[in-house]
Scaffold this motif. Sequence first.
Motif, PDB file in Angstrom:
ATOM      1  N   VAL A 158      -5.358  28.816 -19.108  1.00  0.00           N
ATOM      2  CA  VAL A 158      -4.662  29.668 -18.143  1.00  0.00           C
ATOM      3  C   VAL A 158      -5.410  30.990 -17.998  1.00  0.00           C
ATOM      4  CG1 VAL A 158      -2.527  30.962 -17.713  1.00  0.00           C
ATOM      5  CG2 VAL A 158      -2.420  28.712 -18.807  1.00  0.00           C
ATOM      6  N   ASN A 159      -5.623  31.430 -16.779  1.00  0.00           N
ATOM      7  CA  ASN A 159      -6.195  32.746 -16.496  1.00  0.00           C
ATOM      8  C   ASN A 159      -5.036  33.615 -16.033  1.00  0.00           C
ATOM      9  OD1 ASN A 159      -7.645  34.970 -15.579  1.00  0.00           O
ATOM     10  ND2 ASN A 159      -8.987  33.828 -14.218  1.00  0.00           N
ATOM     11  N   LEU A 160      -4.615  34.548 -16.867  1.00  0.00           N
ATOM     12  CA  LEU A 160      -3.442  35.383 -16.592  1.00  0.00           C
ATOM     13  C   LEU A 160      -3.898  36.712 -16.005  1.00  0.00           C
ATOM     14  CD1 LEU A 160      -0.378  35.943 -16.886  1.00  0.00           C
ATOM     15  CD2 LEU A 160      -0.831  36.661 -19.239  1.00  0.00           C
ATOM     16  N   ILE A 161      -3.478  36.943 -14.751  1.00  0.00           N
ATOM     17  CA  ILE A 161      -3.929  38.136 -14.010  1.00  0.00           C
ATOM     18  C   ILE A 161      -2.718  38.972 -13.629  1.00  0.00           C
ATOM     19  CG2 ILE A 161      -5.087  38.908 -11.896  1.00  0.00           C
ATOM     20  CD1 ILE A 161      -6.608  36.222 -11.882  1.00  0.00           C
ATOM     21  N   GLY A 162      -2.724  40.239 -14.009  1.00  0.00           N
ATOM     22  CA  GLY A 162      -1.609  41.111 -13.665  1.00  0.00           C
ATOM     23  C   GLY A 162      -2.021  42.561 -13.805  1.00  0.00           C
ATOM     24  N   SER A 163      -1.196  43.467 -13.284  1.00  0.00           N
ATOM     25  CA  SER A 163      -1.548  44.884 -13.311  1.00  0.00           C
ATOM     26  C   SER A 163      -1.429  45.441 -14.729  1.00  0.00           C
ATOM     27  CB  SER A 163      -0.615  45.657 -12.392  1.00  0.00           C
ATOM     28  OG  SER A 163       0.718  45.437 -12.799  1.00  0.00           O
ATOM     29  N   PRO A 164      -2.063  46.600 -14.983  1.00  0.00           N
ATOM     30  CA  PRO A 164      -1.890  47.239 -16.298  1.00  0.00           C
ATOM     31  C   PRO A 164      -0.418  47.577 -16.514  1.00  0.00           C
ATOM     32  CG  PRO A 164      -3.643  48.314 -15.046  1.00  0.00           C
ATOM     33  CD  PRO A 164      -2.952  47.369 -14.104  1.00  0.00           C
ATOM     34  N   GLY A 165       0.135  47.164 -17.635  1.00  0.00           N
ATOM     35  CA  GLY A 165       1.512  47.536 -17.956  1.00  0.00           C
ATOM     36  C   GLY A 165       2.572  46.589 -17.432  1.00  0.00           C
ATOM     37  N   CYS A 166       2.188  45.495 -16.772  1.00  0.00           N
ATOM     38  CA  CYS A 166       3.220  44.571 -16.263  1.00  0.00           C
ATOM     39  C   CYS A 166       3.821  43.732 -17.369  1.00  0.00           C
ATOM     40  CB  CYS A 166       2.648  43.684 -15.156  1.00  0.00           C
ATOM     41  SG  CYS A 166       1.478  42.434 -15.716  1.00  0.00           S
ATOM     42  N   GLY A 167       3.160  43.690 -18.547  1.00  0.00           N
ATOM     43  CA  GLY A 167       3.730  42.963 -19.669  1.00  0.00           C
ATOM     44  C   GLY A 167       2.982  41.707 -20.064  1.00  0.00           C
ATOM     45  N   LYS A 168       1.695  41.627 -19.748  1.00  0.00           N
ATOM     46  CA  LYS A 168       0.934  40.402 -20.075  1.00  0.00           C
ATOM     47  C   LYS A 168       0.893  40.177 -21.581  1.00  0.00           C
ATOM     48  CE  LYS A 168      -2.834  41.886 -18.020  1.00  0.00           C
ATOM     49  NZ  LYS A 168      -2.267  43.144 -17.509  1.00  0.00           N
ATOM     50  N   THR A 169       0.539  41.217 -22.318  1.00  0.00           N
ATOM     51  CA  THR A 169       0.397  41.053 -23.767  1.00  0.00           C
ATOM     52  C   THR A 169       1.751  40.798 -24.408  1.00  0.00           C
ATOM     53  OG1 THR A 169      -1.490  42.573 -23.688  1.00  0.00           O
ATOM     54  CG2 THR A 169      -0.570  42.100 -25.855  1.00  0.00           C
ATOM     55  N   ALA A 170       2.769  41.496 -23.931  1.00  0.00           N
ATOM     56  CA  ALA A 170       4.121  41.279 -24.460  1.00  0.00           C
ATOM     57  C   ALA A 170       4.575  39.848 -24.196  1.00  0.00           C
ATOM     58  CB  ALA A 170       5.091  42.278 -23.833  1.00  0.00           C
ATOM     59  N   LEU A 171       4.268  39.337 -23.019  1.00  0.00           N
ATOM     60  CA  LEU A 171       4.621  37.947 -22.696  1.00  0.00           C
ATOM     61  C   LEU A 171       3.930  36.996 -23.667  1.00  0.00           C
ATOM     62  CD1 LEU A 171       5.972  35.903 -20.694  1.00  0.00           C
ATOM     63  CD2 LEU A 171       3.769  35.851 -19.506  1.00  0.00           C
ATOM     64  N   LEU A 172       2.667  37.259 -23.956  1.00  0.00           N
ATOM     65  CA  LEU A 172       1.925  36.374 -24.861  1.00  0.00           C
ATOM     66  C   LEU A 172       2.438  36.488 -26.286  1.00  0.00           C
ATOM     67  CD1 LEU A 172      -1.707  36.644 -23.453  1.00  0.00           C
ATOM     68  CD2 LEU A 172      -0.005  34.872 -23.082  1.00  0.00           C
ATOM     69  N   GLU A 173       2.803  37.692 -26.718  1.00  0.00           N
ATOM     70  CA  GLU A 173       3.398  37.842 -28.057  1.00  0.00           C
ATOM     71  C   GLU A 173       4.651  36.985 -28.167  1.00  0.00           C
ATOM     72  OE1 GLU A 173       2.816  42.255 -29.824  1.00  0.00           O
ATOM     73  OE2 GLU A 173       3.710  42.203 -27.818  1.00  0.00           O
ATOM     74  N   ALA A 174       5.509  37.078 -27.150  1.00  0.00           N
ATOM     75  CA  ALA A 174       6.766  36.315 -27.156  1.00  0.00           C
ATOM     76  C   ALA A 174       6.489  34.813 -27.082  1.00  0.00           C
ATOM     77  CB  ALA A 174       7.642  36.758 -25.990  1.00  0.00           C
ATOM     78  N   THR A 175       5.471  34.439 -26.310  1.00  0.00           N
ATOM     79  CA  THR A 175       5.131  33.022 -26.145  1.00  0.00           C
ATOM     80  C   THR A 175       4.624  32.442 -27.463  1.00  0.00           C
ATOM     81  OG1 THR A 175       4.532  33.441 -23.835  1.00  0.00           O
ATOM     82  CG2 THR A 175       3.704  31.403 -24.829  1.00  0.00           C
ATOM     83  N   LEU A 176       3.747  33.183 -28.119  1.00  0.00           N
ATOM     84  CA  LEU A 176       3.205  32.709 -29.396  1.00  0.00           C
ATOM     85  C   LEU A 176       4.321  32.536 -30.417  1.00  0.00           C
ATOM     86  CD1 LEU A 176      -0.023  34.916 -29.573  1.00  0.00           C
ATOM     87  CD2 LEU A 176       0.053  32.443 -29.313  1.00  0.00           C
ATOM     88  N   SER A 177       5.266  33.471 -30.439  1.00  0.00           N
ATOM     89  CA  SER A 177       6.387  33.374 -31.386  1.00  0.00           C
ATOM     90  C   SER A 177       7.263  32.171 -31.053  1.00  0.00           C
ATOM     91  CB  SER A 177       7.242  34.643 -31.324  1.00  0.00           C
ATOM     92  OG  SER A 177       6.528  35.740 -31.826  1.00  0.00           O
ATOM     93  N   ARG A 178       7.586  32.037 -29.787  1.00  0.00           N
ATOM     94  CA  ARG A 178       8.502  30.973 -29.378  1.00  0.00           C
ATOM     95  C   ARG A 178       7.896  29.583 -29.605  1.00  0.00           C
ATOM     96  NH1 ARG A 178      12.694  30.802 -25.452  1.00  0.00           N
ATOM     97  NH2 ARG A 178      12.822  33.072 -25.656  1.00  0.00           N
ATOM     98  N   LEU A 179       6.614  29.427 -29.406  1.00  0.00           N
ATOM     99  CA  LEU A 179       5.994  28.097 -29.480  1.00  0.00           C
ATOM    100  C   LEU A 179       5.296  27.824 -30.813  1.00  0.00           C
ATOM    101  CD1 LEU A 179       4.615  27.804 -25.843  1.00  0.00           C
ATOM    102  CD2 LEU A 179       6.496  26.522 -26.865  1.00  0.00           C
ATOM    103  N   LYS A 180       5.495  28.688 -31.782  1.00  0.00           N
ATOM    104  CA  LYS A 180       4.872  28.501 -33.098  1.00  0.00           C
ATOM    105  C   LYS A 180       5.324  27.165 -33.676  1.00  0.00           C
ATOM    106  CE  LYS A 180       4.327  30.949 -37.520  1.00  0.00           C
ATOM    107  NZ  LYS A 180       2.842  31.084 -37.443  1.00  0.00           N
ATOM    108  N   GLY A 181       4.358  26.371 -34.093  1.00  0.00           N
ATOM    109  CA  GLY A 181       4.675  25.066 -34.645  1.00  0.00           C
ATOM    110  C   GLY A 181       4.804  23.975 -33.601  1.00  0.00           C
ATOM    111  N   ARG A 182       4.870  24.365 -32.306  1.00  0.00           N
ATOM    112  CA  ARG A 182       5.018  23.362 -31.235  1.00  0.00           C
ATOM    113  C   ARG A 182       3.773  23.270 -30.367  1.00  0.00           C
ATOM    114  NH1 ARG A 182      10.137  25.834 -28.581  1.00  0.00           N
ATOM    115  NH2 ARG A 182       9.437  24.571 -26.829  1.00  0.00           N
TER     116      ARG A 182
END
Lengths: 224, 122
Positions: free
Chosen positions: A33-57
Amino acid sequence: MKEIPVIENVLKLNDEVASLNRQTLREAGVFTVNLIGSPGCGKTALLEATLSRLKGRMRIAVLVGDLATARDAERLSRRSDQVVQINTGKGCHLDANQVRQALKRVELHRVDALVIENVGNLICPVGFDLGQDIKVGMFSVSEGDDKAAKHPHLIHESDLLILNKTDLLPYVPFNLQQFREDVATLNGAMPLIELSVLQGQIDPWIRWLSDVVRPGRGSAEQSR
Amino acid sequence: MHEISIARALFGLVCQHAPNDATVRRVNVRVGPLRAIEPDALQWAWKAITKDTKFGRSTLQLESLPWRLRCPACGRRWESGNPMEACPCGHPNPRPAGDDELTLLSLEVDQSIGHEPPRPDG
């Protein structure tokens, strides 16, 4: 004066390296996936949450592009051991060669999905193929409801659009209906996911990602 | 500004195709609307990249392709620089389509040598 015909893609070199990246990733069975968004829109926060949610899956590696600092990689490294920071210096977008060099530091045999968090920028990254399977565009409510209309290129080129920070809707003058109409006008076939990373409301994104990353790649437990 | 990256890539391509004994006068490029290239920015970037090089006297000729619009109400099709231009029938949201082309079409060169003042090689 003599005219010499050329008829060549100006970004031929980038696109050739992108094709190599695509081949490498597909041979390794990695969905990218190539994730494109403005500075501060929450890309890194989304990935932090995604990694936590999908851990082990789902085993997810991340390449994160910024002009400077390794702060995003530091945040993400708390949730994944396969995070590589790419610093572009003055570059306003990642290119295929930067991704190729970064891939050398990823153990692809134990990855199901790779997310490339592009440099925060709604314009420049759009036209540079990195070897991804899909492009995901990202906006946030705090940027204003006219941003889709102002960035038709990103909307047109994306396979999925995320609108983050829906928790702010009661507090900012964001016309959600107008935003949705603009997105539908520019790319009616593309899904729009509205979510709030801050409030942990990311289920539609998790479901979508789980659907597109081909089943049978193996979970984290199976790899050990 | 991605026009700088594009100008750099274009410079490399012109180097590959320009004959050694010729002066490049014009570089002809066609750009689709999906590239989001601002023509003035690319012109500036080309001047900056080619300054004090053997292509420093070349001009960049851009052919910008328009968006192609289709009205879902009346079926009208037309071209425009604005991907969200309303249809004359009144429908506010025609469907846009566009190319992501970025092609070096040709080089116009002058193979008469010996009349140019010397300048540094790039």
